[in-house]
Motif scaffolding. Structure first.
Motif, PDB file in Angstrom:
ATOM      1  N   VAL A  11       0.845  -1.200   0.000  1.00 29.62           N
ATOM      2  CA  VAL A  11       0.000   0.000   0.000  1.00 29.62           C
ATOM      3  C   VAL A  11       0.878   1.246   0.000  1.00 29.62           C
ATOM      4  N   TYR A  12       0.324   2.311  -0.548  1.00 26.06           N
ATOM      5  CA  TYR A  12       1.019   3.606  -0.551  1.00 26.06           C
ATOM      6  C   TYR A  12      -0.018   4.716  -0.418  1.00 26.06           C
ATOM      7  N   ASN A  13       0.045   5.444   0.674  1.00 20.98           N
ATOM      8  CA  ASN A  13      -0.880   6.544   0.969  1.00 20.98           C
ATOM      9  C   ASN A  13      -2.350   6.135   0.789  1.00 20.98           C
ATOM     10  N   PRO A  14      -2.776   5.048   1.424  1.00 22.76           N
ATOM     11  CA  PRO A  14      -4.161   4.604   1.232  1.00 22.76           C
ATOM     12  C   PRO A  14      -5.151   5.488   1.976  1.00 22.76           C
ATOM     13  N   ALA A  15      -6.339   5.676   1.384  1.00 25.47           N
ATOM     14  CA  ALA A  15      -7.431   6.333   2.096  1.00 25.47           C
ATOM     15  C   ALA A  15      -7.915   5.398   3.204  1.00 25.47           C
ATOM     16  N   ARG A  16      -8.196   5.937   4.371  1.00 25.13           N
ATOM     17  CA  ARG A  16      -8.520   5.105   5.521  1.00 25.13           C
ATOM     18  C   ARG A  16      -9.729   4.214   5.272  1.00 25.13           C
ATOM     19  N   ASP A  17     -10.813   4.783   4.722  1.00 30.92           N
ATOM     20  CA  ASP A  17     -12.021   3.986   4.529  1.00 30.92           C
ATOM     21  C   ASP A  17     -11.804   2.874   3.501  1.00 30.92           C
ATOM     22  N   VAL A  18     -10.997   3.155   2.469  1.00 34.05           N
ATOM     23  CA  VAL A  18     -10.712   2.152   1.446  1.00 34.05           C
ATOM     24  C   VAL A  18      -9.868   1.026   2.036  1.00 34.05           C
ATOM     25  N   LEU A  19      -8.848   1.398   2.805  1.00 35.43           N
ATOM     26  CA  LEU A  19      -7.978   0.400   3.428  1.00 35.43           C
ATOM     27  C   LEU A  19      -8.767  -0.495   4.376  1.00 35.43           C
ATOM     28  N   LEU A  20      -9.590   0.109   5.226  1.00 29.04           N
ATOM     29  CA  LEU A  20     -10.344  -0.677   6.207  1.00 29.04           C
ATOM     30  C   LEU A  20     -11.353  -1.595   5.529  1.00 29.04           C
ATOM     31  N   ARG A  21     -11.963  -1.130   4.429  1.00 29.32           N
ATOM     32  CA  ARG A  21     -12.909  -1.973   3.700  1.00 29.32           C
ATOM     33  C   ARG A  21     -12.225  -3.229   3.167  1.00 29.32           C
ATOM     34  N   THR A  22     -11.026  -3.048   2.619  1.00 27.47           N
ATOM     35  CA  THR A  22     -10.285  -4.204   2.114  1.00 27.47           C
ATOM     36  C   THR A  22      -9.852  -5.122   3.246  1.00 27.47           C
ATOM     37  N   VAL A  23      -9.290  -4.542   4.297  1.00 24.98           N
ATOM     38  CA  VAL A  23      -8.814  -5.336   5.433  1.00 24.98           C
ATOM     39  C   VAL A  23      -9.958  -6.115   6.073  1.00 24.98           C
ATOM     40  N   ASP A  24     -11.117  -5.493   6.186  1.00 26.03           N
ATOM     41  CA  ASP A  24     -12.268  -6.187   6.775  1.00 26.03           C
ATOM     42  C   ASP A  24     -12.639  -7.433   5.971  1.00 26.03           C
ATOM     43  N   SER A  25     -12.495  -7.363   4.637  1.00 25.83           N
ATOM     44  CA  SER A  25     -12.808  -8.538   3.816  1.00 25.83           C
ATOM     45  C   SER A  25     -11.788  -9.650   4.036  1.00 25.83           C
ATOM     46  N   LEU A  26     -10.573  -9.293   4.408  1.00 22.73           N
ATOM     47  CA  LEU A  26      -9.542 -10.296   4.684  1.00 22.73           C
ATOM     48  C   LEU A  26      -9.725 -10.900   6.070  1.00 22.73           C
ATOM     49  N   LEU A  27     -10.127 -10.071   7.014  1.00 23.25           N
ATOM     50  CA  LEU A  27     -10.366 -10.563   8.376  1.00 23.25           C
ATOM     51  C   LEU A  27     -11.641 -11.405   8.449  1.00 23.25           C
ATOM     52  N   GLY A  28     -12.518 -11.261   7.465  1.00 27.31           N
ATOM     53  CA  GLY A  28     -13.789 -11.984   7.476  1.00 27.31           C
ATOM     54  C   GLY A  28     -13.768 -13.295   6.713  1.00 27.31           C
ATOM     55  N   GLN A  29     -12.585 -13.843   6.443  1.00 26.19           N
ATOM     56  CA  GLN A  29     -12.480 -15.101   5.703  1.00 26.19           C
ATOM     57  C   GLN A  29     -13.006 -16.284   6.524  1.00 26.19           C
ATOM     58  N   VAL A  49      -2.862   4.457  10.618  1.00 21.06           N
ATOM     59  CA  VAL A  49      -4.186   4.447   9.989  1.00 21.06           C
ATOM     60  C   VAL A  49      -4.993   3.244  10.469  1.00 21.06           C
ATOM     61  N   LEU A  50      -4.335   2.081  10.560  1.00 23.14           N
ATOM     62  CA  LEU A  50      -5.011   0.836  10.926  1.00 23.14           C
ATOM     63  C   LEU A  50      -5.333   0.739  12.409  1.00 23.14           C
ATOM     64  N   GLY A  51      -4.415   1.217  13.240  1.00 17.83           N
ATOM     65  CA  GLY A  51      -4.550   0.977  14.664  1.00 17.83           C
ATOM     66  C   GLY A  51      -4.134  -0.453  14.982  1.00 17.83           C
ATOM     67  N   SER A  52      -4.487  -0.934  16.137  1.00 14.85           N
ATOM     68  CA  SER A  52      -4.089  -2.272  16.570  1.00 14.85           C
ATOM     69  C   SER A  52      -5.142  -3.292  16.141  1.00 14.85           C
ATOM     70  N   ARG A  53      -4.704  -4.248  15.304  1.00 11.94           N
ATOM     71  CA  ARG A  53      -5.610  -5.307  14.850  1.00 11.94           C
ATOM     72  C   ARG A  53      -4.856  -6.626  14.857  1.00 11.94           C
ATOM     73  N   GLU A  54      -5.470  -7.634  15.426  1.00 13.80           N
ATOM     74  CA  GLU A  54      -4.828  -8.945  15.545  1.00 13.80           C
ATOM     75  C   GLU A  54      -4.704  -9.604  14.174  1.00 13.80           C
ATOM     76  N   GLY A  55      -3.568 -10.268  13.956  1.00 15.97           N
ATOM     77  CA  GLY A  55      -3.359 -11.015  12.730  1.00 15.97           C
ATOM     78  C   GLY A  55      -2.807 -10.203  11.587  1.00 15.97           C
ATOM     79  N   ILE A  56      -2.438  -8.933  11.854  1.00 11.66           N
ATOM     80  CA  ILE A  56      -1.905  -8.066  10.800  1.00 11.66           C
ATOM     81  C   ILE A  56      -0.478  -7.657  11.144  1.00 11.66           C
ATOM     82  N   ILE A  57       0.425  -7.878  10.207  1.00 14.35           N
ATOM     83  CA  ILE A  57       1.808  -7.427  10.330  1.00 14.35           C
ATOM     84  C   ILE A  57       2.004  -6.289   9.335  1.00 14.35           C
TER      85      ILE A  57
END
Length: 276
Positions: A11-29, A49-57
């Protein structure tokens, strides 16, 4: 480490809402996977931007080096941790909930396959369906398509970390077509396939990296085609001609022609669409 699969997303300079939408789809597998995000020198660190989320490096590069450098930096880290599979992802796209489960199960039952893709639902910036993109029919069909262009979208790639050790990482010699060269290399030296399932929603954005770098991407595509050129195959000549024509045709016109092509493919091929 209990999880066998890890998502790799630069990622490079992602918009917060766009990043979280994508990440949520990965966390929802339905089959859990870890996530490695490579922050390619964003002005605001992605970890903030992300804050603390389990399973993300989050791996952060000191300066922006481009997608190929970010991908390879992430791959080196992933291989060192001993994951079995890598699932590619791009910020802005959405993975279907059963993506990891389906692709991982396919790879488990096809141990000779190095990389498997899937169909993508191509949508516009408002989320309206444009067409489906992917290549059914197994190795022969994929081989024919590869003379022309990539056989399926890069963010649907699901491959073994073992193939990175065998065939190498992404090449920096083909800017903005690193996925096409990687796919050609694995096809020539290994085995690839494409699931008929729609496992990704891919947003076609006029400001996306491919659109902004269209001419560079096309020149790199042409160099890949020439590098893997097979003189005895008429399709190899057709692929080169298509790339040359695409360079000459304005982007807006080629986009319309491309949509007509994939619309026709939609009518010929039944794909299994998953709820997003």
């Amino acid at each position: 480490m209990a999880r066998r699969t890890v998502f790799l997303m630069p990622v490079y300079n992602p918009a917060r809402d766009v990043l979280l939408r994508t990440v949520d789809s990965l966390l929802g597998q339905t089959e859990a996977a870890d996530i490695v995000i490579v922050d390619d020198g964003s002005l605001q660190p992605v970890s903030e931007v992300l804050g603390s989320r389990e399973g993300i490096i989050v791996l952060r590069l000191a300066r922006n080096g481009g997608i190929t450098a970010a991908l390879n930096y992430g791959l080196e880290h992933i291989v060192s941790l001993g994951y079995e599979y890598v699932a590619r992802m791009d910020c802005g796209d959405i993975s279907a909930p059963e993506r990891v489960a389906k692709q991982q199960a396919y790879m488990d039952s096809h141990p000779a396959t190095d990389l498997v893709g899937a169909f993508a639902d191509i949508v516009d910036e408002r989320g309206n369906h444009l067409f489906f993109e992917g290549t059914p029919g197994g190795r022969a069909a994929i081989g024919r398509k590869l003379y022309d262009n990539a056989a399926f979208k890069h963010p649907t790639f699901f491959f073994r970390t073992a193939c990175v050790r065998k065939f190498g990482v992404y090449s920096a010699d083909y800017p903005h077509a690193e996925d096409y060269e990687f796919m050609r290399r694995l096809f020539e030296r290994g085995e690839i396939d494409c699931l008929h399932d729609v496992l990704l929603v891919y947003e076609k954005n006029a400001d996306g990296i491919s659109s902004r770098n269209r001419r560079t991407q096309l020149r790199s595509r042409l160099r890949v085609q020439l590098g893997y050129f097979q003189p005895a195959k008429p399709a190899a000549y057709a692929g080169v001609v298509r790339s040359l024509v695409t360079l000459l045709v304005p982007a807006r016109i080629w986009t319309r022609l491309s949509r007509l092509y994939w619309d026709r493919q939609d009518k010929r091929v039944a794909v299994n669409s998953l709820p997003m």
